[in-house]
Write an enzyme that holds these catalytic residues in place. Structure first.
Site, PDB file in Angstrom:
ATOM      1  N   GLN A 274       3.085   9.946   0.948  1.00 19.16           N
ATOM      2  CA  GLN A 274       4.358   9.222   0.954  1.00 19.16           C
ATOM      3  C   GLN A 274       5.191   9.457  -0.306  1.00 19.16           C
ATOM      4  O   GLN A 274       6.351   9.065  -0.364  1.00 19.16           O
ATOM      5  CB  GLN A 274       4.103   7.718   1.125  1.00 19.16           C
TER       6      GLN A 274
ATOM      7  N   HIS B 228      -2.692   7.785   6.629  1.00 22.59           N
ATOM      8  CA  HIS B 228      -1.642   8.632   6.028  1.00 22.59           C
ATOM      9  C   HIS B 228      -2.243   9.921   5.475  1.00 22.59           C
ATOM     10  O   HIS B 228      -1.681  11.000   5.641  1.00 22.59           O
ATOM     11  CB  HIS B 228      -0.952   7.900   4.875  1.00 22.59           C
TER      12      HIS B 228
ATOM     13  N   GLY C 237       0.835  -1.201   0.000  1.00 27.63           N
ATOM     14  CA  GLY C 237       0.000   0.000   0.000  1.00 27.63           C
ATOM     15  C   GLY C 237       0.864   1.242   0.000  1.00 27.63           C
ATOM     16  O   GLY C 237       2.019   1.211   0.452  1.00 27.63           O
TER      17      GLY C 237
ATOM     18  N   HIS D 115      -4.819   1.895   7.022  1.00 22.62           N
ATOM     19  CA  HIS D 115      -3.453   2.405   7.197  1.00 22.62           C
ATOM     20  C   HIS D 115      -3.207   3.574   6.233  1.00 22.62           C
ATOM     21  O   HIS D 115      -2.661   4.608   6.622  1.00 22.62           O
ATOM     22  CB  HIS D 115      -2.475   1.246   6.933  1.00 22.62           C
ATOM     23  N   GLU D 116      -3.646   3.402   4.974  1.00 19.69           N
ATOM     24  CA  GLU D 116      -3.397   4.450   3.963  1.00 19.69           C
ATOM     25  C   GLU D 116      -4.289   5.674   4.186  1.00 19.69           C
ATOM     26  O   GLU D 116      -3.852   6.809   3.994  1.00 19.69           O
ATOM     27  CB  GLU D 116      -3.607   3.894   2.551  1.00 19.69           C
TER      28      GLU D 116
ATOM     29  N   CYS E 180       5.650   0.089   7.727  1.00 14.35           N
ATOM     30  CA  CYS E 180       5.309   1.222   6.872  1.00 14.35           C
ATOM     31  C   CYS E 180       6.519   1.564   6.015  1.00 14.35           C
ATOM     32  O   CYS E 180       7.643   1.606   6.521  1.00 14.35           O
ATOM     33  CB  CYS E 180       4.923   2.410   7.748  1.00 14.35           C
ATOM     34  N   LEU E 181       6.291   1.808   4.741  1.00 19.92           N
ATOM     35  CA  LEU E 181       7.406   2.112   3.841  1.00 19.92           C
ATOM     36  C   LEU E 181       8.103   3.423   4.213  1.00 19.92           C
ATOM     37  O   LEU E 181       9.213   3.673   3.775  1.00 19.92           O
ATOM     38  CB  LEU E 181       6.918   2.174   2.392  1.00 19.92           C
TER      39      LEU E 181
HETATM   40 ZN    ZN Z   1       2.524   3.594   5.881  1.00 19.69          ZN
END
Ligand code: ZN
Length: 197
Positions: free
Chosen positions: A83, A169, A78, A165-166, A123-124
């Site tokens: 991000q 963000h 995701g 989660h997204e 998380c990236l």
């Molecule tokens: Zn994340």
């Protein structure tokens, strides 16, 4: 490749010592290159609220395509607009390795179940951080697709988790904000060691 259902955005992490993760050098290099283009912890864009999209044009299409590519190259499941430095309410995800990349524009969580589940997430934008997050198990989300058509998504399990989660963000919320206090402290220490906090 084994599918790890515990890590939204980071199902396969090269440095977490999982025996079933053996990445070839090319995949690793591509992943590193992608991660360099993904905003990392400490950048204020991750704490900002993204704005609704009103133009469903070619530029939006290109941005979503780039996000899908970066997510795949980073071996994530995701990715949200913030991000990649875009304060636009955009997210992409793919929980099924062989499935298409899903795109949600202007997602609104319309309903979430009372039933919750605690699972470890990564998380990236937060290298090496894994924390336990409690989230509703089922959600219903209203959104638009890349062309501006309305879509309704009913998701459960990992898909529901990634979407939440997204969407977090897009509201400037990170998993650190939802983690148990002791895990948050430990994560902050790890990020400081990487000079990110
Ligand atoms: Zn994340």
């Amino acid at each position: 490749m084994a599918c790890d259902h515990d890590h939204p955005e980071q199902p396969l992490e090269a440095d977490d010592g999982r025996p079933d993760v053996a990445l070839d050098p090319e995949t690793l290099a591509r992943r590193e290159a992608a991660l360099r283009q993904i905003v990392q912890f400490g950048d204020p864009v991750l704490k900002s609220r993204a704005l609704p999209v009103s133009d469903f044009d070619g530029a939006l299409h290109d941005e979503l395509e780039r996000m899908g590519r970066l997510m795949s190259d980073a071996l994530g499941i995701g990715l949200a607009g913030n991000q990649v430095g875009l304060l636009k309410r955009l997210l992409v995800y793919r929980v099924d390795e062989d499935g298409p990349v899903q795109v949600l524009v202007n997602p609104e969580l319309e309903w979430s179940s009372k039933e919750t589940e605690v699972l470890e997430e990564g998380c990236l934008s937060l290298p090496r951080v894994h924390v336990d997050i409690e989230r509703p198990l089922h959600v219903r989300v209203r959104a638009r697709d890349a062309a501006g058509e309305e879509v309704l998504v009913e998701a459960s399990g990992l898909e529901a988790r990634v979407i939440q989660h997204e969407v977090d963000h897009l509201d400037g919320i990170l998993i650190l904000d939802r983690a148990p206090r002791d895990q948050r402290r430990e994560a902050m220490r790890a990020l400081r060691e990487l000079d990110l906090a």
